[in-house]
Motif scaffolding. Sequence first.
Motif, PDB file in Angstrom:
ATOM      1  N   CYS A  50       0.849  -1.193   0.000  1.00 18.74           N
ATOM      2  CA  CYS A  50       0.000   0.000   0.000  1.00 18.74           C
ATOM      3  C   CYS A  50       0.882   1.238   0.000  1.00 18.74           C
ATOM      4  O   CYS A  50       1.413   1.645   1.042  1.00 18.74           O
ATOM      5  CB  CYS A  50      -0.918  -0.008   1.205  1.00 18.74           C
ATOM      6  N   VAL A  51       1.039   1.852  -1.162  1.00 14.04           N
ATOM      7  CA  VAL A  51       1.950   2.976  -1.348  1.00 14.04           C
ATOM      8  C   VAL A  51       1.203   4.288  -1.190  1.00 14.04           C
ATOM      9  O   VAL A  51       0.148   4.491  -1.802  1.00 14.04           O
ATOM     10  CB  VAL A  51       2.591   2.912  -2.752  1.00 14.04           C
ATOM     11  N   ASP A  52       1.756   5.178  -0.373  1.00 15.91           N
ATOM     12  CA  ASP A  52       1.169   6.507  -0.260  1.00 15.91           C
ATOM     13  C   ASP A  52       2.253   7.498   0.123  1.00 15.91           C
ATOM     14  O   ASP A  52       3.291   7.128   0.685  1.00 15.91           O
ATOM     15  CB  ASP A  52       0.049   6.541   0.781  1.00 15.91           C
ATOM     16  N   LEU A  53       2.000   8.747  -0.188  1.00 14.34           N
ATOM     17  CA  LEU A  53       2.930   9.815   0.143  1.00 14.34           C
ATOM     18  C   LEU A  53       2.883  10.147   1.629  1.00 14.34           C
ATOM     19  O   LEU A  53       3.854  10.635   2.197  1.00 14.34           O
ATOM     20  CB  LEU A  53       2.597  11.060  -0.684  1.00 14.34           C
ATOM     21  N   GLU A  54       1.728   9.871   2.261  1.00 18.63           N
ATOM     22  CA  GLU A  54       1.524  10.184   3.677  1.00 18.63           C
ATOM     23  C   GLU A  54       1.596   8.911   4.518  1.00 18.63           C
ATOM     24  O   GLU A  54       0.913   7.928   4.239  1.00 18.63           O
ATOM     25  CB  GLU A  54       0.163  10.854   3.881  1.00 18.63           C
ATOM     26  N   GLU A  55       2.405   8.955   5.578  1.00 19.02           N
ATOM     27  CA  GLU A  55       2.592   7.770   6.420  1.00 19.02           C
ATOM     28  C   GLU A  55       1.298   7.321   7.066  1.00 19.02           C
ATOM     29  O   GLU A  55       1.005   6.118   7.135  1.00 19.02           O
ATOM     30  CB  GLU A  55       3.647   8.067   7.486  1.00 19.02           C
ATOM     31  N   ASP A  56       0.504   8.261   7.557  1.00 19.93           N
ATOM     32  CA  ASP A  56      -0.746   7.901   8.234  1.00 19.93           C
ATOM     33  C   ASP A  56      -1.697   7.192   7.285  1.00 19.93           C
ATOM     34  O   ASP A  56      -2.365   6.214   7.671  1.00 19.93           O
ATOM     35  CB  ASP A  56      -1.416   9.150   8.809  1.00 19.93           C
ATOM     36  N   ARG A  57      -1.796   7.671   6.056  1.00 20.00           N
ATOM     37  CA  ARG A  57      -2.709   7.039   5.092  1.00 20.00           C
ATOM     38  C   ARG A  57      -2.243   5.632   4.737  1.00 20.00           C
ATOM     39  O   ARG A  57      -3.066   4.707   4.632  1.00 20.00           O
ATOM     40  CB  ARG A  57      -2.848   7.898   3.834  1.00 20.00           C
ATOM     41  N   ALA A  58      -0.949   5.455   4.531  1.00 29.48           N
ATOM     42  CA  ALA A  58      -0.426   4.119   4.220  1.00 29.48           C
ATOM     43  C   ALA A  58      -0.690   3.157   5.367  1.00 29.48           C
ATOM     44  O   ALA A  58      -1.098   2.005   5.151  1.00 29.48           O
ATOM     45  CB  ALA A  58       1.063   4.197   3.914  1.00 29.48           C
ATOM     46  N   ALA A  59      -0.470   3.613   6.595  1.00 24.56           N
ATOM     47  CA  ALA A  59      -0.698   2.758   7.759  1.00 24.56           C
ATOM     48  C   ALA A  59      -2.175   2.438   7.934  1.00 24.56           C
ATOM     49  O   ALA A  59      -2.553   1.306   8.262  1.00 24.56           O
ATOM     50  CB  ALA A  59      -0.151   3.444   9.015  1.00 24.56           C
ATOM     51  N   ASP A  60      -3.046   3.439   7.694  1.00 29.10           N
ATOM     52  CA  ASP A  60      -4.486   3.238   7.872  1.00 29.10           C
ATOM     53  C   ASP A  60      -5.035   2.196   6.905  1.00 29.10           C
ATOM     54  O   ASP A  60      -5.799   1.306   7.300  1.00 29.10           O
ATOM     55  CB  ASP A  60      -5.230   4.558   7.683  1.00 29.10           C
ATOM     56  N   ILE A  61      -4.679   2.305   5.606  1.00 31.93           N
ATOM     57  CA  ILE A  61      -5.223   1.349   4.646  1.00 31.93           C
ATOM     58  C   ILE A  61      -4.644  -0.035   4.885  1.00 31.93           C
ATOM     59  O   ILE A  61      -5.348  -1.043   4.732  1.00 31.93           O
ATOM     60  CB  ILE A  61      -4.991   1.813   3.191  1.00 31.93           C
ATOM     61  N   ALA A  62      -3.389  -0.132   5.297  1.00 32.91           N
ATOM     62  CA  ALA A  62      -2.807  -1.443   5.585  1.00 32.91           C
ATOM     63  C   ALA A  62      -3.531  -2.108   6.748  1.00 32.91           C
ATOM     64  O   ALA A  62      -3.871  -3.305   6.689  1.00 32.91           O
ATOM     65  CB  ALA A  62      -1.317  -1.290   5.898  1.00 32.91           C
ATOM     66  N   ARG A  63      -3.785  -1.352   7.805  1.00 35.29           N
ATOM     67  CA  ARG A  63      -4.512  -1.896   8.952  1.00 35.29           C
ATOM     68  C   ARG A  63      -5.933  -2.293   8.545  1.00 35.29           C
ATOM     69  O   ARG A  63      -6.442  -3.351   8.947  1.00 35.29           O
ATOM     70  CB  ARG A  63      -4.532  -0.853  10.074  1.00 35.29           C
TER      71      ARG A  63
END
Length: 273
Positions: A50-63
């Motif tokens: 799950c690639v994203d520019l924002e760490e929070d967004r990447a972590a949220d979608i992975a979870r």
Amino acid sequence: MTASDDSPVPDFLGRLRLEGRSYVVAGAGQGMGRMTAHALAQAGAAHVVCVDLEEDRAADIARELDEASGRSVAIPWVGDVTRREDAARLGAEAEAATGRIDGLVDIVGMARWQSILEMEDETFDWEIDICLRHAYLLSQELGRRMVASGGGTMVFIASVSGLTGAPMHAAYGAAKAGLMAWVQSLAVELGPHGVRANAVAPGTILSPRMDAVFTDEQRAANGGNSPLGHMGETADIASAALFLTSDLAAYVTGRTVVVDGGVDAKFPYPVTL
């Protein structure tokens, strides 16, 4: 079998399944990317990076993926894929984490609204970077790995703005048109190595970003412009991406699938009766 056809009937639903395969979703943190990540996971993908520019967004979608699937499927990854060094790092780290990369779905892109005569150089360059250059970088960095491992799939999110005139966002339209041409060249060059490349061209989609800025009148006007009478949703684009990624589309490459609710099928000229 019938009297005239004894060819075996394939497992069509099985062709939709992605068990044992690993995918990279660029721009996975929201909207079309989030829905596409869910679609791949639901189809059985072993890993979704799950690639994203924002760490929070990447972590949220992975979870979110792990919780929804009940298994450890998601790998969050943070970086700017418009930069060569980050695209190269993504290729190396995704392959190391998953064993091999079977596919890419690239949703990265955004439009700025300026007239051609008022447009600034920075806007034009920014649109090329975010809509086209990063696709070139990911095609190379992930494509080399797919070729080395025997094949794979690439799906890029284009736009109907690249198929017709794009008033007030001409640089975006030009970049998306270039992306669709890029996909055709990818298909021709990488096809002999077992790599398929396709694009999805959305029309007006009610993504969270668009929903936040649209007025009720704009929603009604865009919905009424479609023969289906409503706007598309991000899940509609994810569904098309899943089809193109899966073996249901095993003989589809170099194509752009338009998902616009039939808007481009309408007669474009005024009709006088």
